[in-house]
Motif scaffolding. Structure first.
Motif, PDB file in Angstrom:
ATOM      1  N   PHE A 136      -7.066   4.446  -5.235  1.00 44.71           N
ATOM      2  CA  PHE A 136      -8.177   4.922  -4.427  1.00 44.71           C
ATOM      3  C   PHE A 136      -7.948   6.379  -4.060  1.00 44.71           C
ATOM      4  O   PHE A 136      -6.815   6.802  -3.817  1.00 44.71           O
ATOM      5  N   VAL A 137      -9.035   7.138  -3.995  1.00 43.39           N
ATOM      6  CA  VAL A 137      -8.991   8.507  -3.482  1.00 43.39           C
ATOM      7  C   VAL A 137     -10.080   8.636  -2.425  1.00 43.39           C
ATOM      8  O   VAL A 137     -11.267   8.464  -2.709  1.00 43.39           O
ATOM      9  N   LEU A 182       0.863  -1.176   0.000  1.00 46.89           N
ATOM     10  CA  LEU A 182       0.000   0.000   0.000  1.00 46.89           C
ATOM     11  C   LEU A 182       0.900   1.226   0.000  1.00 46.89           C
ATOM     12  O   LEU A 182       1.789   1.346   0.839  1.00 46.89           O
ATOM     13  N   VAL A 183       0.678   2.116  -0.954  1.00 45.52           N
ATOM     14  CA  VAL A 183       1.441   3.352  -1.059  1.00 45.52           C
ATOM     15  C   VAL A 183       0.456   4.506  -0.931  1.00 45.52           C
ATOM     16  O   VAL A 183      -0.476   4.619  -1.721  1.00 45.52           O
ATOM     17  N   GLU A 184       0.669   5.362   0.068  1.00 41.66           N
ATOM     18  CA  GLU A 184      -0.300   6.424   0.356  1.00 41.66           C
ATOM     19  C   GLU A 184       0.353   7.798   0.294  1.00 41.66           C
ATOM     20  O   GLU A 184       1.461   8.006   0.784  1.00 41.66           O
ATOM     21  N   VAL A 185      -0.397   8.748  -0.283  1.00 47.40           N
ATOM     22  CA  VAL A 185       0.001  10.151  -0.305  1.00 47.40           C
ATOM     23  C   VAL A 185      -1.130  10.960   0.329  1.00 47.40           C
ATOM     24  O   VAL A 185      -2.186  11.135  -0.275  1.00 47.40           O
ATOM     25  N   PRO A 186      -0.942  11.451   1.561  1.00 44.21           N
ATOM     26  CA  PRO A 186      -1.963  12.296   2.189  1.00 44.21           C
ATOM     27  C   PRO A 186      -1.833  13.731   1.677  1.00 44.21           C
ATOM     28  O   PRO A 186      -0.718  14.230   1.489  1.00 44.21           O
ATOM     29  N   LEU A 187      -2.968  14.382   1.465  1.00 42.53           N
ATOM     30  CA  LEU A 187      -2.949  15.729   0.906  1.00 42.53           C
ATOM     31  C   LEU A 187      -3.850  16.666   1.702  1.00 42.53           C
ATOM     32  O   LEU A 187      -4.998  16.317   2.004  1.00 42.53           O
ATOM     33  N   HIS A 188      -3.353  17.821   2.005  1.00 41.93           N
ATOM     34  CA  HIS A 188      -4.160  18.887   2.609  1.00 41.93           C
ATOM     35  C   HIS A 188      -4.607  19.788   1.460  1.00 41.93           C
ATOM     36  O   HIS A 188      -4.001  20.835   1.186  1.00 41.93           O
ATOM     37  N   LEU A 189      -5.666  19.389   0.775  1.00 40.06           N
ATOM     38  CA  LEU A 189      -6.110  20.114  -0.409  1.00 40.06           C
ATOM     39  C   LEU A 189      -6.541  21.539  -0.078  1.00 40.06           C
ATOM     40  O   LEU A 189      -6.412  22.446  -0.911  1.00 40.06           O
ATOM     41  N   GLY A 190      -7.065  21.745   1.135  1.00 41.57           N
ATOM     42  CA  GLY A 190      -7.514  23.072   1.506  1.00 41.57           C
ATOM     43  C   GLY A 190      -6.404  24.092   1.579  1.00 41.57           C
ATOM     44  O   GLY A 190      -6.655  25.303   1.510  1.00 41.57           O
ATOM     45  N   ALA A 191      -5.163  23.623   1.724  1.00 42.06           N
ATOM     46  CA  ALA A 191      -4.025  24.539   1.779  1.00 42.06           C
ATOM     47  C   ALA A 191      -3.409  24.771   0.406  1.00 42.06           C
ATOM     48  O   ALA A 191      -2.488  25.583   0.267  1.00 42.06           O
ATOM     49  N   MET A 192      -3.898  24.068  -0.601  1.00 39.79           N
ATOM     50  CA  MET A 192      -3.363  24.198  -1.947  1.00 39.79           C
ATOM     51  C   MET A 192      -4.146  25.239  -2.736  1.00 39.79           C
ATOM     52  O   MET A 192      -5.326  25.472  -2.474  1.00 39.79           O
ATOM     53  N   PRO A 193      -3.527  25.834  -3.737  1.00 42.03           N
ATOM     54  CA  PRO A 193      -4.261  26.766  -4.601  1.00 42.03           C
ATOM     55  C   PRO A 193      -5.221  26.022  -5.522  1.00 42.03           C
ATOM     56  O   PRO A 193      -5.024  24.851  -5.827  1.00 42.03           O
ATOM     57  N   GLY A 194      -6.267  26.688  -5.939  1.00 45.65           N
ATOM     58  CA  GLY A 194      -7.146  26.137  -6.966  1.00 45.65           C
ATOM     59  C   GLY A 194      -8.424  25.511  -6.472  1.00 45.65           C
ATOM     60  O   GLY A 194      -9.320  25.205  -7.273  1.00 45.65           O
ATOM     61  N   GLY A 195      -8.552  25.266  -5.171  1.00 47.06           N
ATOM     62  CA  GLY A 195      -9.794  24.707  -4.658  1.00 47.06           C
ATOM     63  C   GLY A 195     -10.123  23.311  -5.164  1.00 47.06           C
ATOM     64  O   GLY A 195     -11.293  22.954  -5.336  1.00 47.06           O
ATOM     65  N   GLY A 237     -16.588  17.584   2.353  1.00 44.90           N
ATOM     66  CA  GLY A 237     -16.078  18.807   1.745  1.00 44.90           C
ATOM     67  C   GLY A 237     -14.903  18.547   0.822  1.00 44.90           C
ATOM     68  O   GLY A 237     -14.639  19.319  -0.091  1.00 44.90           O
ATOM     69  N   GLY A 238     -14.181  17.436   1.062  1.00 44.38           N
ATOM     70  CA  GLY A 238     -13.104  17.034   0.155  1.00 44.38           C
ATOM     71  C   GLY A 238     -11.818  17.797   0.295  1.00 44.38           C
ATOM     72  O   GLY A 238     -10.949  17.723  -0.577  1.00 44.38           O
ATOM     73  N   TRP A 239     -11.622  18.543   1.405  1.00 44.92           N
ATOM     74  CA  TRP A 239     -10.427  19.364   1.518  1.00 44.92           C
ATOM     75  C   TRP A 239      -9.231  18.605   2.066  1.00 44.92           C
ATOM     76  O   TRP A 239      -8.108  19.079   1.977  1.00 44.92           O
ATOM     77  N   HIS A 240      -9.496  17.463   2.665  1.00 47.65           N
ATOM     78  CA  HIS A 240      -8.421  16.548   3.032  1.00 47.65           C
ATOM     79  C   HIS A 240      -8.584  15.290   2.189  1.00 47.65           C
ATOM     80  O   HIS A 240      -9.707  14.843   1.944  1.00 47.65           O
TER      81      HIS A 240
END
Length: 309
Positions: free
Chosen positions: A264-265, A205-218, A270-273
C-alpha cells in the motif's frame, strides 16, 4: 521423477509450516528422521547428502554447521531459512521478485529473506533501483508482527501471559535485519528499525514513512504507487493496492495463514508525505511460503504451486 527433500529442523515453527505446504505434493519425497536421529550429527549428515535439496530451519550457528556437513561432490542444493547467510558472499537471496526468477531457479545456495526485510525490501528496493527514491536517504522502518515469529519461546510466553499485548524490542538499534535491508536495497546507510510484537499469532505490518517533500526530484505518493504496481504486475504472490483511501489496516488475532503479500502507498493531499506499508504473514511470504516459492522455481515448477494465495 520426484526430487528428494530433507528439512533439517523440521520440528520448529518454520519447518512445520513448510512440511504442511508439502503435504500431498507428488513432486517431492521427504527424508524424515525419527526423534532419536533429529539431533544426531551422523544421521543428519547422511540425510543432507542424500537429498537433492535441503531446507535448513535452524538457528544461525546450526545452519552454518549443516552447510559444512554437506559434501560438495554430492550436489545437494540448499535453502537456508535462518539469517546465517542472508548477506554472505556466494549465496543467492531468495526473493524472486527482486533478484529474478531465473536467478533463484539456478541457485545452489539460497538464503530465505527475513520476514521484516521482506516487507521493507518489497517496498523500497524497486523504488531505489528505478531512481524514484534516493539510496542515501536515512530510512525508518516501523513494524509489528505476530508472536509466532519469535519461535517456540515467544509463542509460549504470549500464551502463558494473557496480559502481554505488545512487546517492542531492538532497542539497541543494532538488530541483525538492518544489514540485510541495507545490502539488498543498495542503501548508503543502515535503516532505523523499530520492530514490535502484538497479540496475534501470525501476520505483520511493515511501514516506511517518507517525507517526500524533503527529497530531491519532486516524487509524489501517486508516482511511487504506480511504479510499484508496474514492478509487480503479473506476480501471483505480490499485490499492489491502487486504493489509497482506506481508513485503516488491521491484523487479526487468529488470522488464517497466507503466502501472499499486499503493498500500500498512502499520501497526504499533494502527495508530499507518504506511508508505504506491506502486509504479509510472517510465517508465509515471511518464512515458509517464501521457501516453497523458491523451492518451486529450483524444481522447475510454477512459483505459486502449493502456496496459500
Amino acid at each position: 521423477m520426484a526430487l528428494t527433500l530433507f528439512i533439517d529442523g523440521a520440528a520448529g515453527t518454520t519447518g512445520l509450516e513448510i512440511a504442511e505446504r508439502l503435504a500431498g505434493r507428488y513432486e517431492f519425497t521427504l527424508i524424515v528422521l525419527d526423534e532419536a536421529e533429529r539431533k544426531d550429527t551422523a544421521a543428519r549428515r547422511d540425510a543432507l547428502n542424500a537429498a537433492d535439496i535441503a531446507i535448513l530451519c535452524l538457528p544461525d550457528d546450526a545452519a552454518r554447521e549443516a552447510v559444512q556437513l554437506i559434501d560438495p561432490a554430492q550436489g545437494t542444493r540448499v535453502i537456508d531459512a535462518s539469517s546465517a547467510h542472508r548477506t554472505a558472499p556466494g549465496w543467492t537471496y531468495g526473493f524472486p521478485e527482486l533478484v529474478g526468477r531465473d536467478t533463484v531457479a539456478a541457485a545452489r545456495r539460497l538464503s530465505n529473506p527475513g520476514c521484516y526485510p521482506t516487507g521493507f525490501l518489497a517496498l523500497i528496493a524497486p523504488l531505489v533501483r528505478c531512481g524514484l527514491l534516493p539510496a542515501d536517504w536515512p530510512y525508518t522502518v516501523n513494524a509489528v508482527s505476530g508472536y509466532s515469529g519469535g519461535g517456540k519461546a515467544l509463542i509460549a510466553r504470549f500464551q502463558a501471559e494473557p496480559e502481554l499485548a505488545f512487546r517492542t524490542y531492538g532497542l539497541d538499534l543494532a538488530h541483525k535485519h538492518r544489514a540485510e535491508m541495507k545490502l539488498h536495497a543498495a542503501l548508503a546507510h543502515h535503516v532505523i528499525f523499530a520492530p514490535s510484537v502484538v497479540r496475534a499469532f501470525r501476520g505483520m505490518l511493515v511501514e516506511v514513512p517518507l517525507h517526500l517533500g524533503a527529497m530531491p526530484g519532486g516524487v509524489t505518493a501517486d508516482r511511487l504507487r504506480s511504479a510499484l504496481h508496474d514492478c509487480y504486475a503479473g506476480s501471483p504472490v505480490v499485490r499492489v493496492h491502487t486504493d489509497s483511501h482506506l481508513a485503516e489496516l488491521t491484523l487479526a488475532e487468529n488470522a488464517v495463514g497466507t503466502d501472499g503479500m499486499e503493498l500500500f502507498v498512502f499520501g497526504n493531499k499533494g502527495g508530499w508525505h507518504a506511508r508505504l506499508v506491506a502486509r504479509l504473514d510472517n510465517l508465509g511470504k515471511g518464512a515458509a511460503g517464501a521457501a516453497i516459492q523458491s523451492l518451486n522455481l529450483m524444481a522447475g515448477l510454477p512459483e505459486e504451486t502449493g502456496l496459500r494465495l
